[in-house]
Scaffold this motif. Sequence first.
Motif, PDB file in Angstrom:
ATOM      1  N   MET A 232      62.706   6.641   3.842  1.00 59.13           N
ATOM      2  CA  MET A 232      62.663   7.410   5.069  1.00 59.13           C
ATOM      3  C   MET A 232      64.073   7.893   5.400  1.00 59.13           C
ATOM      4  SD  MET A 232      61.142   6.328   8.792  1.00 59.13           S
ATOM      5  CE  MET A 232      59.590   5.896   8.069  1.00 59.13           C
ATOM      6  N   MET A 233      64.161   9.134   5.841  1.00 58.51           N
ATOM      7  CA  MET A 233      65.461   9.691   6.226  1.00 58.51           C
ATOM      8  C   MET A 233      65.450  10.045   7.707  1.00 58.51           C
ATOM      9  SD  MET A 233      66.945  11.869   3.043  1.00 58.51           S
ATOM     10  CE  MET A 233      68.379  12.173   4.019  1.00 58.51           C
ATOM     11  N   TRP A 234      66.648  10.147   8.245  1.00 57.16           N
ATOM     12  CA  TRP A 234      66.843  10.435   9.659  1.00 57.16           C
ATOM     13  C   TRP A 234      67.726  11.663   9.798  1.00 57.16           C
ATOM     14  CZ3 TRP A 234      64.092   7.423  12.912  1.00 57.16           C
ATOM     15  CH2 TRP A 234      63.564   6.248  12.366  1.00 57.16           C
ATOM     16  N   ALA A 235      67.572  12.388  10.906  1.00 56.71           N
ATOM     17  CA  ALA A 235      68.381  13.584  11.146  1.00 56.71           C
ATOM     18  C   ALA A 235      68.648  13.726  12.637  1.00 56.71           C
ATOM     19  CB  ALA A 235      67.664  14.826  10.623  1.00 56.71           C
ATOM     20  N   ARG A 236      69.783  14.337  12.930  1.00 55.59           N
ATOM     21  CA  ARG A 236      70.094  14.661  14.324  1.00 55.59           C
ATOM     22  C   ARG A 236      70.844  15.977  14.370  1.00 55.59           C
ATOM     23  NH1 ARG A 236      74.825  10.530  16.320  1.00 55.59           N
ATOM     24  NH2 ARG A 236      76.362  11.162  14.782  1.00 55.59           N
ATOM     25  N   LEU A 237      70.781  16.602  15.508  1.00 55.00           N
ATOM     26  CA  LEU A 237      71.434  17.880  15.729  1.00 55.00           C
ATOM     27  C   LEU A 237      72.941  17.691  15.628  1.00 55.00           C
ATOM     28  CD1 LEU A 237      70.515  20.738  16.506  1.00 55.00           C
ATOM     29  CD2 LEU A 237      70.830  20.082  18.895  1.00 55.00           C
ATOM     30  N   GLN A 238      73.607  18.545  14.876  1.00 46.58           N
ATOM     31  CA  GLN A 238      75.060  18.471  14.787  1.00 46.58           C
ATOM     32  C   GLN A 238      75.707  19.766  15.279  1.00 46.58           C
ATOM     33  OE1 GLN A 238      76.588  17.961  10.854  1.00 46.58           O
ATOM     34  NE2 GLN A 238      75.772  19.873  10.105  1.00 46.58           N
ATOM     35  N   ALA A 239      74.988  20.468  16.126  1.00 50.64           N
ATOM     36  CA  ALA A 239      75.485  21.711  16.714  1.00 50.64           C
ATOM     37  C   ALA A 239      75.129  21.718  18.197  1.00 50.64           C
ATOM     38  CB  ALA A 239      74.850  22.910  16.018  1.00 50.64           C
ATOM     39  N   ASP A 240      75.925  22.394  18.974  1.00 46.57           N
ATOM     40  CA  ASP A 240      75.690  22.479  20.414  1.00 46.57           C
ATOM     41  C   ASP A 240      74.691  23.595  20.689  1.00 46.57           C
ATOM     42  OD1 ASP A 240      75.854  22.032  23.098  1.00 46.57           O
ATOM     43  OD2 ASP A 240      77.793  22.982  23.361  1.00 46.57           O
ATOM     44  N   LEU A 241      73.402  23.267  20.472  1.00 49.23           N
ATOM     45  CA  LEU A 241      72.321  24.242  20.616  1.00 49.23           C
ATOM     46  C   LEU A 241      71.285  23.756  21.614  1.00 49.23           C
ATOM     47  CD1 LEU A 241      71.540  24.836  16.843  1.00 49.23           C
ATOM     48  CD2 LEU A 241      72.801  26.365  18.340  1.00 49.23           C
ATOM     49  N   ASN A 242      70.619  24.695  22.249  1.00 47.13           N
ATOM     50  CA  ASN A 242      69.470  24.363  23.079  1.00 47.13           C
ATOM     51  C   ASN A 242      68.221  24.541  22.223  1.00 47.13           C
ATOM     52  OD1 ASN A 242      70.945  23.824  25.385  1.00 47.13           O
ATOM     53  ND2 ASN A 242      70.941  25.957  25.996  1.00 47.13           N
ATOM     54  N   CYS A 243      67.597  23.426  21.860  1.00 44.32           N
ATOM     55  CA  CYS A 243      66.375  23.467  21.057  1.00 44.32           C
ATOM     56  C   CYS A 243      65.545  22.231  21.399  1.00 44.32           C
ATOM     57  CB  CYS A 243      66.696  23.556  19.563  1.00 44.32           C
ATOM     58  SG  CYS A 243      67.521  22.120  18.895  1.00 44.32           S
ATOM     59  N   SER A 244      64.531  21.965  20.654  1.00 44.17           N
ATOM     60  CA  SER A 244      63.628  20.844  20.947  1.00 44.17           C
ATOM     61  C   SER A 244      64.217  19.475  20.646  1.00 44.17           C
ATOM     62  CB  SER A 244      62.338  21.009  20.146  1.00 44.17           C
ATOM     63  OG  SER A 244      61.703  22.206  20.513  1.00 44.17           O
ATOM     64  N   LEU A 245      65.407  19.423  20.071  1.00 44.47           N
ATOM     65  CA  LEU A 245      66.036  18.144  19.751  1.00 44.47           C
ATOM     66  C   LEU A 245      67.066  17.791  20.810  1.00 44.47           C
ATOM     67  CD1 LEU A 245      64.785  18.995  17.017  1.00 44.47           C
ATOM     68  CD2 LEU A 245      66.731  17.929  15.928  1.00 44.47           C
ATOM     69  N   ARG A 246      67.097  16.539  21.187  1.00 44.16           N
ATOM     70  CA  ARG A 246      68.057  16.047  22.165  1.00 44.16           C
ATOM     71  C   ARG A 246      69.391  15.798  21.464  1.00 44.16           C
ATOM     72  NH1 ARG A 246      65.954  11.700  26.324  1.00 44.16           N
ATOM     73  NH2 ARG A 246      65.145  13.618  27.185  1.00 44.16           N
ATOM     74  N   ARG A 247      70.471  16.297  22.030  1.00 46.09           N
ATOM     75  CA  ARG A 247      71.793  16.079  21.446  1.00 46.09           C
ATOM     76  C   ARG A 247      72.057  14.583  21.286  1.00 46.09           C
ATOM     77  NH1 ARG A 247      72.029  20.429  24.738  1.00 46.09           N
ATOM     78  NH2 ARG A 247      73.170  22.256  24.057  1.00 46.09           N
ATOM     79  N   GLY A 248      72.535  14.190  20.115  1.00 44.85           N
ATOM     80  CA  GLY A 248      72.871  12.789  19.864  1.00 44.85           C
ATOM     81  C   GLY A 248      71.718  11.919  19.442  1.00 44.85           C
ATOM     82  N   ALA A 249      70.495  12.395  19.567  1.00 41.37           N
ATOM     83  CA  ALA A 249      69.311  11.592  19.236  1.00 41.37           C
ATOM     84  C   ALA A 249      68.945  11.754  17.760  1.00 41.37           C
ATOM     85  CB  ALA A 249      68.131  12.005  20.102  1.00 41.37           C
ATOM     86  N   TRP A 250      68.575  10.653  17.144  1.00 39.22           N
ATOM     87  CA  TRP A 250      68.137  10.668  15.745  1.00 39.22           C
ATOM     88  C   TRP A 250      66.618  10.778  15.701  1.00 39.22           C
ATOM     89  CZ3 TRP A 250      71.265  10.918  11.572  1.00 39.22           C
ATOM     90  CH2 TRP A 250      72.626  10.618  11.775  1.00 39.22           C
ATOM     91  N   TYR A 251      66.132  11.544  14.739  1.00 42.57           N
ATOM     92  CA  TYR A 251      64.698  11.759  14.551  1.00 42.57           C
ATOM     93  C   TYR A 251      64.340  11.507  13.092  1.00 42.57           C
ATOM     94  CZ  TYR A 251      65.030  14.202  18.997  1.00 42.57           C
ATOM     95  OH  TYR A 251      65.252  14.510  20.313  1.00 42.57           O
ATOM     96  N   ARG A 252      63.101  11.108  12.857  1.00 40.86           N
ATOM     97  CA  ARG A 252      62.639  10.922  11.481  1.00 40.86           C
ATOM     98  C   ARG A 252      62.543  12.297  10.829  1.00 40.86           C
ATOM     99  NH1 ARG A 252      57.913  10.792   8.682  1.00 40.86           N
ATOM    100  NH2 ARG A 252      56.676  11.230  10.530  1.00 40.86           N
ATOM    101  N   LEU A 253      63.138  12.399   9.652  1.00 38.50           N
ATOM    102  CA  LEU A 253      63.099  13.643   8.896  1.00 38.50           C
ATOM    103  C   LEU A 253      61.818  13.675   8.081  1.00 38.50           C
ATOM    104  CD1 LEU A 253      64.682  16.210   8.034  1.00 38.50           C
ATOM    105  CD2 LEU A 253      65.612  14.842   6.166  1.00 38.50           C
ATOM    106  N   ILE A 254      61.000  14.677   8.311  1.00 39.85           N
ATOM    107  CA  ILE A 254      59.734  14.821   7.591  1.00 39.85           C
ATOM    108  C   ILE A 254      59.973  15.501   6.248  1.00 39.85           C
ATOM    109  CG2 ILE A 254      57.454  15.886   7.612  1.00 39.85           C
ATOM    110  CD1 ILE A 254      57.602  15.750  10.721  1.00 39.85           C
ATOM    111  N   LYS A 255      60.765  16.598   6.287  1.00 43.20           N
ATOM    112  CA  LYS A 255      60.977  17.372   5.073  1.00 43.20           C
ATOM    113  C   LYS A 255      62.246  18.196   5.225  1.00 43.20           C
ATOM    114  CE  LYS A 255      58.563  20.901   2.341  1.00 43.20           C
ATOM    115  NZ  LYS A 255      57.378  21.750   2.288  1.00 43.20           N
ATOM    116  N   ALA A 256      62.998  18.309   4.141  1.00 41.42           N
ATOM    117  CA  ALA A 256      64.171  19.179   4.101  1.00 41.42           C
ATOM    118  C   ALA A 256      64.095  19.943   2.794  1.00 41.42           C
ATOM    119  CB  ALA A 256      65.449  18.377   4.194  1.00 41.42           C
ATOM    120  N   ASP A 257      63.929  21.258   2.894  1.00 42.72           N
ATOM    121  CA  ASP A 257      63.736  22.071   1.707  1.00 42.72           C
ATOM    122  C   ASP A 257      64.461  23.403   1.898  1.00 42.72           C
ATOM    123  OD1 ASP A 257      62.705  22.817  -0.785  1.00 42.72           O
ATOM    124  OD2 ASP A 257      60.922  23.708   0.120  1.00 42.72           O
ATOM    125  N   GLY A 258      65.424  23.666   1.031  1.00 46.87           N
ATOM    126  CA  GLY A 258      66.175  24.909   1.145  1.00 46.87           C
ATOM    127  C   GLY A 258      66.951  24.966   2.449  1.00 46.87           C
TER     128      GLY A 258
END
Length: 113
Positions: free
Chosen positions: A1-27
Amino acid sequence: MMWARLQADLNCSLRRGAWYRLIKADGLAALVDVRGKPVPVVRAFLQMSNTPPRKWTVVPRPDNVPRSLQIGPQYAVCPSCRDRVSLHGRPSRMLCGRCSVEYAVDWDERYLA
């Protein structure tokens, strides 16, 4: 299992600083699990890890946060439940009021610095 978090100052569905389970990373694309739903994110905006988070992330207050929110110049994000907590002083460890787990605070990390 892999984890991911936002590393840019963006307004999106991810909370800054929060880690989420990575489902898929492709390209150039990635899918992260946000409350049981897959959310697409540009892969370049993510930091990825093979190990689950174990420390609170200290996040600088974004410019667009309403001043009515009492979070101060920085806040901490729980590595388990992603709850945001105001920081008072410089604690080395904190107990999360939401998930009742205690973690160290990662003061050495420079998130979005």
